[in-house]
Write a protein that holds these residues in place. Structure first.
Motif, PDB file in Angstrom:
ATOM      1  N   MET A 129       0.885  -1.377  -0.050  1.00  9.34           N
ATOM      2  CA  MET A 129       0.198  -0.171  -0.098  1.00  9.34           C
ATOM      3  C   MET A 129       0.918   1.246  -0.103  1.00  9.34           C
ATOM      4  O   MET A 129       0.383   2.237   0.381  1.00  9.34           O
ATOM      5  N   ARG A 130       1.881   1.152  -0.709  1.00 10.15           N
ATOM      6  CA  ARG A 130       3.056   2.243  -0.607  1.00 10.15           C
ATOM      7  C   ARG A 130       2.216   3.320  -1.566  1.00 10.15           C
ATOM      8  O   ARG A 130       1.932   3.221  -2.392  1.00 10.15           O
ATOM      9  N   LEU A 131       2.416   4.802  -0.861  1.00  8.82           N
ATOM     10  CA  LEU A 131       2.073   5.974  -1.536  1.00  8.82           C
ATOM     11  C   LEU A 131       0.528   5.893  -1.732  1.00  8.82           C
ATOM     12  O   LEU A 131      -0.190   6.573  -2.637  1.00  8.82           O
ATOM     13  N   ALA A 132      -0.114   5.066  -1.205  1.00  5.08           N
ATOM     14  CA  ALA A 132      -1.648   4.976  -1.248  1.00  5.08           C
ATOM     15  C   ALA A 132      -2.485   6.146  -0.492  1.00  5.08           C
ATOM     16  O   ALA A 132      -1.529   6.587   0.526  1.00  5.08           O
ATOM     17  N   LYS A 133      -3.685   6.225  -0.693  1.00  3.61           N
ATOM     18  CA  LYS A 133      -4.416   7.282   0.124  1.00  3.61           C
ATOM     19  C   LYS A 133      -5.569   6.516   0.895  1.00  3.61           C
ATOM     20  O   LYS A 133      -6.405   5.557  -0.099  1.00  3.61           O
ATOM     21  N   LEU A 134      -5.736   6.420   2.009  1.00  4.14           N
ATOM     22  CA  LEU A 134      -6.594   5.491   2.649  1.00  4.14           C
ATOM     23  C   LEU A 134      -7.608   6.449   3.675  1.00  4.14           C
ATOM     24  O   LEU A 134      -7.055   7.357   4.332  1.00  4.14           O
ATOM     25  N   ALA A 135      -8.964   6.357   3.503  1.00  2.10           N
ATOM     26  CA  ALA A 135      -9.762   7.215   4.353  1.00  2.10           C
ATOM     27  C   ALA A 135     -11.032   6.528   5.033  1.00  2.10           C
ATOM     28  O   ALA A 135     -11.742   5.635   4.118  1.00  2.10           O
ATOM     29  N   ARG A 136     -11.289   6.153   5.970  1.00  2.31           N
ATOM     30  CA  ARG A 136     -12.400   5.525   6.709  1.00  2.31           C
ATOM     31  C   ARG A 136     -12.200   4.008   6.282  1.00  2.31           C
ATOM     32  O   ARG A 136     -12.956   3.496   5.551  1.00  2.31           O
ATOM     33  N   VAL A 137     -11.163   3.351   6.823  1.00  2.00           N
ATOM     34  CA  VAL A 137     -10.837   1.908   6.516  1.00  2.00           C
ATOM     35  C   VAL A 137     -10.983   1.211   7.708  1.00  2.00           C
ATOM     36  O   VAL A 137     -10.023   1.554   8.724  1.00  2.00           O
ATOM     37  N   ALA A 138     -11.215  -0.119   7.742  1.00  3.62           N
ATOM     38  CA  ALA A 138     -11.324  -0.799   8.992  1.00  3.62           C
ATOM     39  C   ALA A 138     -10.737  -2.182   8.719  1.00  3.62           C
ATOM     40  O   ALA A 138     -11.348  -2.823   7.844  1.00  3.62           O
ATOM     41  N   PHE A 139      -9.997  -2.503   9.551  1.00  4.19           N
ATOM     42  CA  PHE A 139      -9.292  -3.809   9.417  1.00  4.19           C
ATOM     43  C   PHE A 139      -9.851  -4.556  10.917  1.00  4.19           C
ATOM     44  O   PHE A 139      -9.363  -4.175  12.019  1.00  4.19           O
ATOM     45  N   GLN A 140     -10.798  -5.518  10.506  1.00  5.73           N
ATOM     46  CA  GLN A 140     -11.602  -5.891  12.082  1.00  5.73           C
ATOM     47  C   GLN A 140     -10.950  -7.574  11.814  1.00  5.73           C
ATOM     48  O   GLN A 140     -11.514  -8.106  10.823  1.00  5.73           O
ATOM     49  N   ALA A 141     -10.745  -7.900  13.018  1.00  3.81           N
ATOM     50  CA  ALA A 141      -9.997  -9.352  13.296  1.00  3.81           C
ATOM     51  C   ALA A 141      -9.722  -9.751  12.036  1.00  3.81           C
ATOM     52  O   ALA A 141      -9.676 -11.169  11.624  1.00  3.81           O
ATOM     53  N   GLU A 155      -6.105   8.193   6.890  1.00  4.29           N
ATOM     54  CA  GLU A 155      -6.845   9.042   7.899  1.00  4.29           C
ATOM     55  C   GLU A 155      -8.106   8.104   8.233  1.00  4.29           C
ATOM     56  O   GLU A 155      -8.802   7.359   7.517  1.00  4.29           O
ATOM     57  N   ASP A 156      -8.582   8.044   9.518  1.00  2.95           N
ATOM     58  CA  ASP A 156      -9.489   6.962  10.091  1.00  2.95           C
ATOM     59  C   ASP A 156      -9.390   5.657   9.889  1.00  2.95           C
ATOM     60  O   ASP A 156     -10.184   5.176   9.141  1.00  2.95           O
ATOM     61  N   LEU A 157      -8.368   5.121  10.304  1.00  2.88           N
ATOM     62  CA  LEU A 157      -7.886   3.651  10.340  1.00  2.88           C
ATOM     63  C   LEU A 157      -8.339   3.029  11.494  1.00  2.88           C
ATOM     64  O   LEU A 157      -8.146   3.351  12.538  1.00  2.88           O
ATOM     65  N   ASP A 158      -9.174   1.848  11.462  1.00  2.00           N
ATOM     66  CA  ASP A 158      -9.300   0.953  12.828  1.00  2.00           C
ATOM     67  C   ASP A 158      -8.739  -0.251  12.639  1.00  2.00           C
ATOM     68  O   ASP A 158      -9.084  -0.975  11.757  1.00  2.00           O
ATOM     69  N   PHE A 159      -8.214  -0.928  13.816  1.00  2.00           N
ATOM     70  CA  PHE A 159      -7.657  -2.299  13.343  1.00  2.00           C
ATOM     71  C   PHE A 159      -8.308  -3.209  14.660  1.00  2.00           C
ATOM     72  O   PHE A 159      -7.409  -4.127  15.133  1.00  2.00           O
ATOM     73  N   SER A 160      -9.313  -3.035  14.907  1.00  3.06           N
ATOM     74  CA  SER A 160     -10.032  -3.710  16.160  1.00  3.06           C
ATOM     75  C   SER A 160      -9.860  -5.151  15.900  1.00  3.06           C
ATOM     76  O   SER A 160     -10.081  -5.670  14.721  1.00  3.06           O
ATOM     77  N   ARG A 161      -9.350  -5.984  16.856  1.00  7.02           N
ATOM     78  CA  ARG A 161      -8.967  -7.352  17.134  1.00  7.02           C
ATOM     79  C   ARG A 161      -8.246  -7.974  15.953  1.00  7.02           C
ATOM     80  O   ARG A 161      -7.972  -9.030  15.794  1.00  7.02           O
ATOM     81  N   SER A 162      -7.516  -7.178  15.352  1.00  7.53           N
ATOM     82  CA  SER A 162      -6.451  -7.764  14.103  1.00  7.53           C
ATOM     83  C   SER A 162      -5.204  -7.982  15.092  1.00  7.53           C
ATOM     84  O   SER A 162      -4.527  -7.261  15.695  1.00  7.53           O
ATOM     85  N   ARG A 163      -4.603  -9.057  14.283  1.00  9.90           N
ATOM     86  CA  ARG A 163      -3.214  -9.347  14.686  1.00  9.90           C
ATOM     87  C   ARG A 163      -2.248  -8.758  13.537  1.00  9.90           C
ATOM     88  O   ARG A 163      -2.280  -9.075  12.194  1.00  9.90           O
ATOM     89  N   ILE A 164      -1.498  -7.950  14.034  1.00 12.03           N
ATOM     90  CA  ILE A 164      -0.720  -6.996  13.078  1.00 12.03           C
ATOM     91  C   ILE A 164       0.788  -7.503  13.344  1.00 12.03           C
ATOM     92  O   ILE A 164       1.508  -7.253  14.556  1.00 12.03           O
ATOM     93  N   ALA A 165       1.472  -8.228  12.631  1.00 11.64           N
ATOM     94  CA  ALA A 165       2.695  -8.838  12.888  1.00 11.64           C
ATOM     95  C   ALA A 165       3.822  -7.779  12.394  1.00 11.64           C
ATOM     96  O   ALA A 165       4.879  -7.288  12.936  1.00 11.64           O
ATOM     97  N   LYS A 166       3.640  -7.239  11.128  1.00  8.10           N
ATOM     98  CA  LYS A 166       4.448  -6.104  10.692  1.00  8.10           C
ATOM     99  C   LYS A 166       3.738  -5.014   9.850  1.00  8.10           C
ATOM    100  O   LYS A 166       3.283  -5.383   8.787  1.00  8.10           O
ATOM    101  N   LEU A 167       3.980  -3.876  10.143  1.00  5.72           N
ATOM    102  CA  LEU A 167       3.164  -2.860   9.556  1.00  5.72           C
ATOM    103  C   LEU A 167       4.203  -1.789   9.361  1.00  5.72           C
ATOM    104  O   LEU A 167       4.781  -1.150  10.184  1.00  5.72           O
ATOM    105  N   GLY A 168       4.565  -1.636   8.042  1.00  6.10           N
ATOM    106  CA  GLY A 168       5.432  -0.656   7.554  1.00  6.10           C
ATOM    107  C   GLY A 168       4.982   0.858   7.559  1.00  6.10           C
ATOM    108  O   GLY A 168       4.048   1.181   6.788  1.00  6.10           O
ATOM    109  N   VAL A 169       5.468   1.746   8.351  1.00  9.32           N
ATOM    110  CA  VAL A 169       5.076   3.140   8.524  1.00  9.32           C
ATOM    111  C   VAL A 169       6.089   4.189   8.222  1.00  9.32           C
ATOM    112  O   VAL A 169       5.729   5.221   8.709  1.00  9.32           O
ATOM    113  N   ASP A 170       7.044   4.019   7.466  1.00 12.42           N
ATOM    114  CA  ASP A 170       7.918   4.587   7.297  1.00 12.42           C
ATOM    115  C   ASP A 170       7.716   5.757   6.257  1.00 12.42           C
ATOM    116  O   ASP A 170       6.658   5.592   5.354  1.00 12.42           O
ATOM    117  N   ARG A 171       7.718   7.232   6.689  1.00 14.30           N
ATOM    118  CA  ARG A 171       7.148   8.370   6.250  1.00 14.30           C
ATOM    119  C   ARG A 171       5.703   8.541   5.947  1.00 14.30           C
ATOM    120  O   ARG A 171       5.196   9.223   5.040  1.00 14.30           O
TER     121      ARG A 171
END
Length: 219
Positions: A129-141, A155-171
């Motif tokens: 998802m490099r250089l993507a634009k996300l608005a009001r996106v939910a990752f549930q379980a 903007e407006d991302l929710d990760f309720s009940r999700s298991r995140i091993a590796k989330l790349g957030v550089d820049r």
């Protein structure tokens, strides 16, 4: 002052009506472009040979595969996907869509736009998802093994009940990313985390990554 809830605004979906049941998965191509609109497809496999662009609109897809789709650009609006293998697909735009129990392996959302999208019980592995634009996106379980958000604007991302091993957030440029209810959180390439919210109880599992990002040595 108490924090206003919800911290991240939820996706705004449009109800997808049950459309015409699709029996023949053949696509009517117009100079490499095709559209599926107002259909319900279940258990079908689509052949995307010679299809450069595919638009999916106001449709339901269950247990559907799109074969070798790496050369096809997908745009989606007002659709629902359940138990679909969406590995290797290139998405340029997704608006008002729900994905339930779907698989994303090597899926490419880079430079794309996602708005009002929900992923529920989905699997993400080596997802771009490099250089993507996300608005009001939910990752549930969801199970997120490797999701790269390098230089993305979210903007407006929710990760309720999700298991995140590796989330790349550089820049990354982020506003209202809620990780408080994630089952597990793991970052890579941390520079700053402005706009992210975690619970105090999550700090112990994050401290080594945060220490490494700040150059802090831990004995």
């Amino acid at each position: 002052m108490p924090r206003e809830e919800p911290f991240a605004q939820p996706p705004r979906h449009k109800r997808v009506a049950t459309g015409t049941t699709l029996v023949d998965p053949s696509l009517a191509l117009d100079r490499g472009w095709a559209e599926l609109s107002g259909v319900t497809a279940e258990g079908l496999g689509f052949d995307l040979t010679d299809c450069a662009e595919l638009e999916l609109v106001n449709s339901n897809f269950t247990d559907v595969e799109f074969g070798e789709a790496s050369d096809t650009e997908f745009s989606v609006a007002d659709c629902r996907f359940e138990k679909c293998d969406l590995s290797g697909i290139r998405f340029s735009s997704i608006r008002r869509a729900a994905f339930i129990d779907c698989k994303f392996l090597g899926t490419n959302f880079s430079t794309g736009a996602l708005a009002d999208v929900s992923f529920e019980q989905c699997t993400f592995r080596f997802v771009n998802m490099r250089l993507a634009k996300l608005a009001r996106v939910a990752f549930q379980a969801c199970s997120i093994d490797d999701l790269d958000l390098f230089d993305a604007a979210v903007e407006d991302l929710d990760f309720s009940r999700s298991r995140i091993a590796k989330l790349g957030v550089d820049r990354i440029t982020a506003e209202r990313v809620d990780l408080r209810h994630a089952a597990e959180v793991g970052f890579s390439q941390i520079i700053r985390l402005d706009g992210f919210l975690v619970a105090e109880s999550q700090l112990p599992q994050l401290m080594h990554g945060l220490a490494q990002a700040t150059g802090l040595s831990v004995e």
